[in-house]
Design an enzyme around this catalytic site. Structure first.
Site, PDB file in Angstrom:
ATOM      1  N   HIS A 123      23.713  -5.916  -8.902  1.00 33.07           N
ATOM      2  CA  HIS A 123      24.737  -6.865  -8.432  1.00 33.07           C
ATOM      3  C   HIS A 123      26.158  -6.296  -8.553  1.00 33.07           C
ATOM      4  CE1 HIS A 123      21.850 -10.036  -7.953  1.00 33.07           C
ATOM      5  NE2 HIS A 123      21.536 -10.076  -9.223  1.00 33.07           N
ATOM      6  N   ASP A 158      13.535  -6.914  -6.870  1.00 34.79           N
ATOM      7  CA  ASP A 158      14.049  -7.931  -7.787  1.00 34.79           C
ATOM      8  C   ASP A 158      14.096  -9.265  -7.032  1.00 34.79           C
ATOM      9  OD1 ASP A 158      15.987  -7.990 -10.514  1.00 34.79           O
ATOM     10  OD2 ASP A 158      16.490  -9.540  -9.042  1.00 34.79           O
ATOM     11  N   HIS A 160      16.331 -11.408  -6.958  1.00 34.36           N
ATOM     12  CA  HIS A 160      17.665 -11.673  -6.424  1.00 34.36           C
ATOM     13  C   HIS A 160      18.082 -10.553  -5.474  1.00 34.36           C
ATOM     14  CE1 HIS A 160      17.544 -13.570 -10.513  1.00 34.36           C
ATOM     15  NE2 HIS A 160      17.987 -14.599  -9.814  1.00 34.36           N
ATOM     16  N   ASP A 245      11.587 -10.141 -12.186  1.00 32.44           N
ATOM     17  CA  ASP A 245      11.848 -11.576 -12.279  1.00 32.44           C
ATOM     18  C   ASP A 245      11.276 -12.368 -11.105  1.00 32.44           C
ATOM     19  OD1 ASP A 245      13.658 -10.253 -10.694  1.00 32.44           O
ATOM     20  OD2 ASP A 245      15.449 -11.020 -11.677  1.00 32.44           O
TER      21      ASP A 245
END
Lengths: 348, 140
Positions: A123, A158, A160, A245
């Site tokens: 990120h 991931d 996200h 995740d």
């Protein structure tokens, strides 16, 4: 042969009861130990990323400010992201662990490398920390590779979207960024119509999938949406933003994958590497320690030909229609953008 | 210059954010604009308190009543992401704001430092004008 670069981040960069915590590293290493690899695992000490290596993907003003912020004791950077006094050194080691992994593979010319390091990175933007991430570890390694005339595929599984990695390589034709991620969810980017900048049209592939999606949906996303772009790109290196995740037990999101799904994904993505010794996994998210341990073991086991599989792959969840929609929207965006870059692979 | 039609104001429940909302409501009353109150849902809020946005919306309803602004001119928008990114996206559809308003320090911002400051990041990256409301100045 498995090369583990690290572990690093197992005690520093500690935000108290924050889910992105040092104990994640012990869980990951327990997953490695579960494979009982013996002499088939080589531990490599991380480098400390130097200013020139970091400056390939981050603004120097941001780096200076982050270093000073940590030196002053740290604090909250945004509602999600913290830094402590030792976070600057931890982040530089996490970034350097990727560089060490790449060098170790280059020297051996075979094997698979796993960067066991935190804080995570995908990120982190060029000029801003975000989403638990301070430095973009995978981007720093990818930029080091493209500086040596390599073509780098980044697969980000991931849960996200890796907004930082996408933004850093948005207009770089020598990096192909592929992400599957839950939608809607933080960070709110990653639509299928985000396909790359003017010099790199088609070099960004996003496949958003809905809450509850199972492993078959993620595999379908790679197969049906990303594969044409990967074939066209013909990568020389494959880097994976390996967040775990998307596992059904993770507390931060709502996909429904099992550890067996990560094994299947790993086998699939490993097939995109040009030859042995050109695949590096970077730890990103994954906040349920038990799921993280199982998922790491299943993933690495699959890459090393081990049969370790604590959970079966999953199927039957929602999302097939969303994958089809992503493919149609991407095709439409590509057509509107006009002809793709010429067949010359390496563009300076 | 086209008249101000839609004001987006960031709201995270902090006192500074309440001050920004009050200031935006007052400006909207004066110029006849709509206000979109924007809330960013981050990683931790999604995991820990999925009802937080509902509670914040109730706070905005209270602020609307207190300001005496027509409730039909007040809209509520929840976006996934960090506060800065969500506000930057508010310039585009569906919010399509032509002015962004934020408090001087929201949750998570670190006093005295530019790093981590939503208002500083917005000032640097936003493509429409940005107003930063200092606490205690919302009525002026």
């Amino acid at each position: 042969m498995l090369i583990v670069s690290g572990p690093t981040g197992g005690s520093e960069h500690d935000g108290g009861d924050h889910p992105e915590r040092p104990a994640r590293i012990a869980a990951v290493m327990a997953g490695v130990d579960d494979l009982h690899l013996g002499t088939d695992v080589q531990i490599v000490a991380p480098y400390v990323a130097n200013p020139a290596q970091m400056a390939r993907v981050h603004d120097t003003a941001y780096l200076d400010e982050l270093a000073a912020f940590c030196q002053a004791g740290g604090g909250q950077l945004d509602p999600d992201t913290y830094a402590s006094a030792d976070s600057w050194s931890a982040a530089r080691r996490a970034a350097g662990a990727g560089l060490a992994a790449v060098d170790a593979l280059r020297q051996r010319d075979d094997g698979v490398a796993f960067v066991v390091a935190r804080p995570p990175g995908h990120h982190a933007l060029r000029d801003r920390a975000m989403g638990f991430c301070l430095l973009n570890n995978i981007a720093i390694s990818a930029a080091a590779l493209t500086a040596n005339d390599e073509r780098v595929l980044i697969v980000d599984w991931d849960v996200h979207h890796g907004n930082g990695t996408q933004a850093i390589f948005w207009d770089d034709p020598n990096v192909l960024y592929v992400s599957t991620h839950q939608w809607p969810l933080f960070p709110g980017s990653g639509t299928s119509q985000e396909i790359g900048g003017p010099r790199a049209l088609g070099r960004t592939v996003n496949v958003p999938i809905p809450a509850g999606a199972t492993g078959d949906v993620v595999r379908r996303a790679i197969d049906e949406v990303a594969l044409p772009a990967i074939d066209d790109f013909d990568p020389t290196w494959v880097l994976i933003s390996a967040g775990f995740d998307a596992h059904r037990a993770d507390p931060l999101a709502d996909l429904a994958l099992s550890s067996g799904d990560f094994a299947e994904l790993a086998r699939m993505v490993a097939g995109f590497a040009s030859r042995p010794g050109r695949l590096v996994l970077f730890l990103e998210g994954g906040y349920d320690l038990g799921a993280l341990r199982m998922s790491v073991a299943a993933t690495l086991g699959a890459l090393l030909g081990d049969t370790y599989q604590p959970e079966d792959p999953t199927c039957g969840g929602p999302g097939a229609e969303m994958v089809d929609q992503a493919r149609a929207e991407r095709d439409g965006a590509l057509q509107r953008a006009g002809p793709l870059a010429p067949s010359e692979r390496r563009i300076r | 210059m086209s008249p101000l039609q839609k004001i987006a104001v960031g709201f995270d429940g902090s006192g500074d954010a309440e001050a920004a909302v009050r200031w935006a409501f007052e400006l909207a009353r004066q110029v006849g604009a709509d206000v979109v109150v924007v809330h960013a849902v981050g990683l931790l809020e999604y995991a820990a308190n999925r009802g937080a946005a509902v509670e914040l919306e109730q706070t905005v309803e209270r602020l609307t009543r207190e300001a005496g602004i027509d409730p039909a001119r007040v809209h509520w928008h929840v976006g996934d992401g960090d506060p800065c990114s969500v506000l930057i996206r508010a310039v585009f559809a569906p919010v399509a704001a032509d002015l962004l308003v934020v408090g001087s320090r929201g949750q998570g911002a670190h006093a005295g430092l530019l790093l981590g400051s939503t208002s500083h990041e917005l000032a640097e990256h936003a493509t429409v004008p940005v107003v930063i409301v200092p606490t205690g100045r919302e009525g002026q």
